[in-house]
Each structure stands twice: as C-alpha cells, then as structure tokens.
Design a protein around this motif. Structure first.
Motif, PDB file in Angstrom:
ATOM      1  N   MET A 170      36.658  45.767  25.172  1.00 57.42           N
ATOM      2  CA  MET A 170      36.785  46.902  24.866  1.00 57.42           C
ATOM      3  C   MET A 170      36.465  47.730  25.842  1.00 57.42           C
ATOM      4  SD  MET A 170      34.131  49.023  22.574  1.00 57.42           S
ATOM      5  CE  MET A 170      32.487  48.372  23.146  1.00 57.42           C
ATOM      6  N   TYR A 171      36.756  48.827  26.261  1.00 54.31           N
ATOM      7  CA  TYR A 171      36.678  49.898  27.327  1.00 54.31           C
ATOM      8  C   TYR A 171      36.297  51.111  27.159  1.00 54.31           C
ATOM      9  CZ  TYR A 171      39.913  46.053  28.607  1.00 54.31           C
ATOM     10  OH  TYR A 171      40.468  44.807  28.696  1.00 54.31           O
ATOM     11  N   LEU A 172      35.762  51.719  28.153  1.00 56.92           N
ATOM     12  CA  LEU A 172      35.548  53.202  28.031  1.00 56.92           C
ATOM     13  C   LEU A 172      35.848  53.852  29.422  1.00 56.92           C
ATOM     14  CD1 LEU A 172      34.081  55.350  26.188  1.00 56.92           C
ATOM     15  CD2 LEU A 172      31.885  54.924  27.621  1.00 56.92           C
ATOM     16  N   GLN A 173      36.928  54.779  29.194  1.00 54.17           N
ATOM     17  CA  GLN A 173      37.010  55.390  30.330  1.00 54.17           C
ATOM     18  C   GLN A 173      36.287  56.942  30.384  1.00 54.17           C
ATOM     19  OE1 GLN A 173      39.384  54.703  32.830  1.00 54.17           O
ATOM     20  NE2 GLN A 173      38.710  56.675  33.872  1.00 54.17           N
ATOM     21  N   VAL A 230      21.812  54.030  30.523  1.00 51.20           N
ATOM     22  CA  VAL A 230      22.373  52.728  30.308  1.00 51.20           C
ATOM     23  C   VAL A 230      23.188  52.564  29.183  1.00 51.20           C
ATOM     24  CG1 VAL A 230      21.588  50.362  30.131  1.00 51.20           C
ATOM     25  CG2 VAL A 230      20.345  51.733  31.346  1.00 51.20           C
ATOM     26  N   TYR A 231      24.500  52.024  29.513  1.00 55.45           N
ATOM     27  CA  TYR A 231      25.431  51.907  28.691  1.00 55.45           C
ATOM     28  C   TYR A 231      25.343  50.488  27.868  1.00 55.45           C
ATOM     29  CZ  TYR A 231      26.970  56.628  29.468  1.00 55.45           C
ATOM     30  OH  TYR A 231      27.299  58.107  29.453  1.00 55.45           O
ATOM     31  N   TYR A 232      25.447  50.391  26.583  1.00 53.01           N
ATOM     32  CA  TYR A 232      25.559  49.172  25.826  1.00 53.01           C
ATOM     33  C   TYR A 232      26.744  49.090  25.231  1.00 53.01           C
ATOM     34  CZ  TYR A 232      20.494  49.247  26.996  1.00 53.01           C
ATOM     35  OH  TYR A 232      19.207  49.219  27.518  1.00 53.01           O
ATOM     36  N   CYS A 233      27.190  47.618  24.942  1.00 53.95           N
ATOM     37  CA  CYS A 233      28.244  47.457  24.178  1.00 53.95           C
ATOM     38  C   CYS A 233      27.927  46.751  22.873  1.00 53.95           C
ATOM     39  CB  CYS A 233      29.349  46.420  24.911  1.00 53.95           C
ATOM     40  SG  CYS A 233      30.371  45.576  24.059  1.00 53.95           S
ATOM     41  N   ASN A 234      28.472  47.226  21.688  1.00 56.06           N
ATOM     42  CA  ASN A 234      28.050  46.615  20.519  1.00 56.06           C
ATOM     43  C   ASN A 234      29.153  46.266  19.724  1.00 56.06           C
ATOM     44  OD1 ASN A 234      27.522  47.546  17.407  1.00 56.06           O
ATOM     45  ND2 ASN A 234      25.782  46.736  18.411  1.00 56.06           N
ATOM     46  N   ALA A 235      29.344  45.437  18.836  1.00 55.21           N
ATOM     47  CA  ALA A 235      30.250  44.687  18.063  1.00 55.21           C
ATOM     48  C   ALA A 235      29.817  44.068  16.948  1.00 55.21           C
ATOM     49  CB  ALA A 235      31.196  43.737  19.060  1.00 55.21           C
ATOM     50  N   ASP A 236      30.791  44.249  15.688  1.00 53.13           N
ATOM     51  CA  ASP A 236      30.463  43.366  14.589  1.00 53.13           C
ATOM     52  C   ASP A 236      31.392  42.126  14.691  1.00 53.13           C
ATOM     53  OD1 ASP A 236      30.344  46.314  12.548  1.00 53.13           O
ATOM     54  OD2 ASP A 236      28.733  45.042  13.392  1.00 53.13           O
ATOM     55  N   VAL A 237      30.893  40.979  14.740  1.00 46.93           N
ATOM     56  CA  VAL A 237      31.561  39.708  15.169  1.00 46.93           C
ATOM     57  C   VAL A 237      31.454  38.608  13.805  1.00 46.93           C
ATOM     58  CG1 VAL A 237      32.200  37.938  16.773  1.00 46.93           C
ATOM     59  CG2 VAL A 237      31.241  40.138  17.909  1.00 46.93           C
ATOM     60  N   PHE A 246      35.465  34.299  15.721  1.00 48.21           N
ATOM     61  CA  PHE A 246      36.758  34.192  14.907  1.00 48.21           C
ATOM     62  C   PHE A 246      37.535  35.565  14.720  1.00 48.21           C
ATOM     63  CE2 PHE A 246      39.329  32.746  11.358  1.00 48.21           C
ATOM     64  CZ  PHE A 246      39.327  33.901  10.421  1.00 48.21           C
ATOM     65  N   SER A 247      36.588  36.749  14.745  1.00 48.28           N
ATOM     66  CA  SER A 247      37.473  37.963  14.686  1.00 48.28           C
ATOM     67  C   SER A 247      36.266  38.912  15.086  1.00 48.28           C
ATOM     68  CB  SER A 247      37.984  38.457  13.359  1.00 48.28           C
ATOM     69  OG  SER A 247      36.818  38.297  12.351  1.00 48.28           O
ATOM     70  N   ILE A 248      36.634  40.197  15.594  1.00 54.45           N
ATOM     71  CA  ILE A 248      35.822  41.135  15.867  1.00 54.45           C
ATOM     72  C   ILE A 248      36.006  42.575  15.056  1.00 54.45           C
ATOM     73  CG2 ILE A 248      34.971  42.589  17.692  1.00 54.45           C
ATOM     74  CD1 ILE A 248      35.664  40.664  19.546  1.00 54.45           C
ATOM     75  N   GLY A 249      35.330  42.967  14.493  1.00 50.82           N
ATOM     76  CA  GLY A 249      35.604  44.145  13.713  1.00 50.82           C
ATOM     77  C   GLY A 249      35.242  45.370  14.702  1.00 50.82           C
ATOM     78  N   ALA A 250      34.520  46.279  14.115  1.00 52.33           N
ATOM     79  CA  ALA A 250      34.223  47.678  14.807  1.00 52.33           C
ATOM     80  C   ALA A 250      33.338  47.272  16.155  1.00 52.33           C
ATOM     81  CB  ALA A 250      33.570  48.764  14.071  1.00 52.33           C
ATOM     82  N   MET A 251      33.759  48.004  16.997  1.00 47.57           N
ATOM     83  CA  MET A 251      33.080  48.010  18.316  1.00 47.57           C
ATOM     84  C   MET A 251      32.665  49.481  18.864  1.00 47.57           C
ATOM     85  SD  MET A 251      35.571  45.221  20.436  1.00 47.57           S
ATOM     86  CE  MET A 251      34.220  44.728  21.674  1.00 47.57           C
ATOM     87  N   GLY A 252      31.761  49.358  19.568  1.00 43.72           N
ATOM     88  CA  GLY A 252      31.115  50.630  20.275  1.00 43.72           C
ATOM     89  C   GLY A 252      30.265  50.736  21.394  1.00 43.72           C
TER      90      GLY A 252
END
Length: 120
Positions: free
Chosen positions: A78-81, A92-99, A29-35
């Motif tokens: 989401m991206y990380l340059q 190891v890089y992990y994606c995290n999100a409040d969904v 429905f929506s995504i809040g903070a991501m990291g």
C-alpha cells in the motif's frame, strides 16, 4: 505471523512531496481493507486514508485533494502519495490492515510507524 513494515518517511519542506510505502509479509491468504493513520505529538491517532480490497477510498477532510492512497494487491503493498505537505501533517504514520492468514484467521495488524516531519 503477519508483519506490516512502513518506509518512506522523513523530513520535507512545506509544499513538498513524500511517498510512504507499506509492505505486508508473512502467512497471508488475503488482505482486506488497508489504511494509513497518523499520530501527532500529544494527539490521538487519526485516520488519514483508507482503501478497500476493491480499490474504494476515503480520506480525512484535512488531506483531501493532497494525498492519494493506492495499493498493489499482487505485491501486498500500500502507498500514500503526500503532495502539498503542510506542517500539520507532521506525525508518525502507521499502516493498518485486515489480514486473513493462511490459517483462515482474520486479524487487524499495525506497522511500527514511520516519522514524517514537515518543516515550515
């Protein structure tokens, strides 16, 4: 169900650049903070960078001025340059999100991780 999938990891020489992507899919429905978080061998997982739904960002001191986090709300991505990479960025890089799902339940999700190796 909601899934987060990272991509873009790999091997890069010190001083080089890499771009990581995170794609969210499922009953969103929506995504809040991501990291972005990372975990080096033998170390705890640590926050690398975080971005709110409005675009406010914060970074770990170790990556400030070198990494840039961004997101595309229309694409649920989401991206990380990563620029001027250093061997200590290896991990190891992990994606995290409040969904918030379509059920209106809010949960925190993790991706499976993508390996980044910076050679000296």
């Amino acid at each position: 169900q909601v899934q987060l999938v990272e991509s873009g990891g790999g091997l890069v020489q010190a001083g080089g650049s890499l771009r990581l992507s995170c794609a969210a899919s499922g009953s969103i429905f929506s995504i809040g903070a991501m990291g972005w978080y990372r975990q080096a061998p033998g170390k705890q997982r640590e926050l690398v960078a975080r971005i709110t739904s409005g675009g406010s960002t914060n970074y770990a001191d170790s990556v400030k001025g070198r990494f840039t986090i961004s997101r595309d709300n229309a694409r649920n991505a989401m991206y990380l340059q990563m620029n001027s990479a250093k061997p200590e960025d290896t991990g190891v890089y992990y994606c995290n999100a409040d969904v918030t799902a379509t059920s209106r339940n809010l949960n925190n999700y993790w991706g499976q991780g993508t390996q980044v190796t910076v050679s000296s």
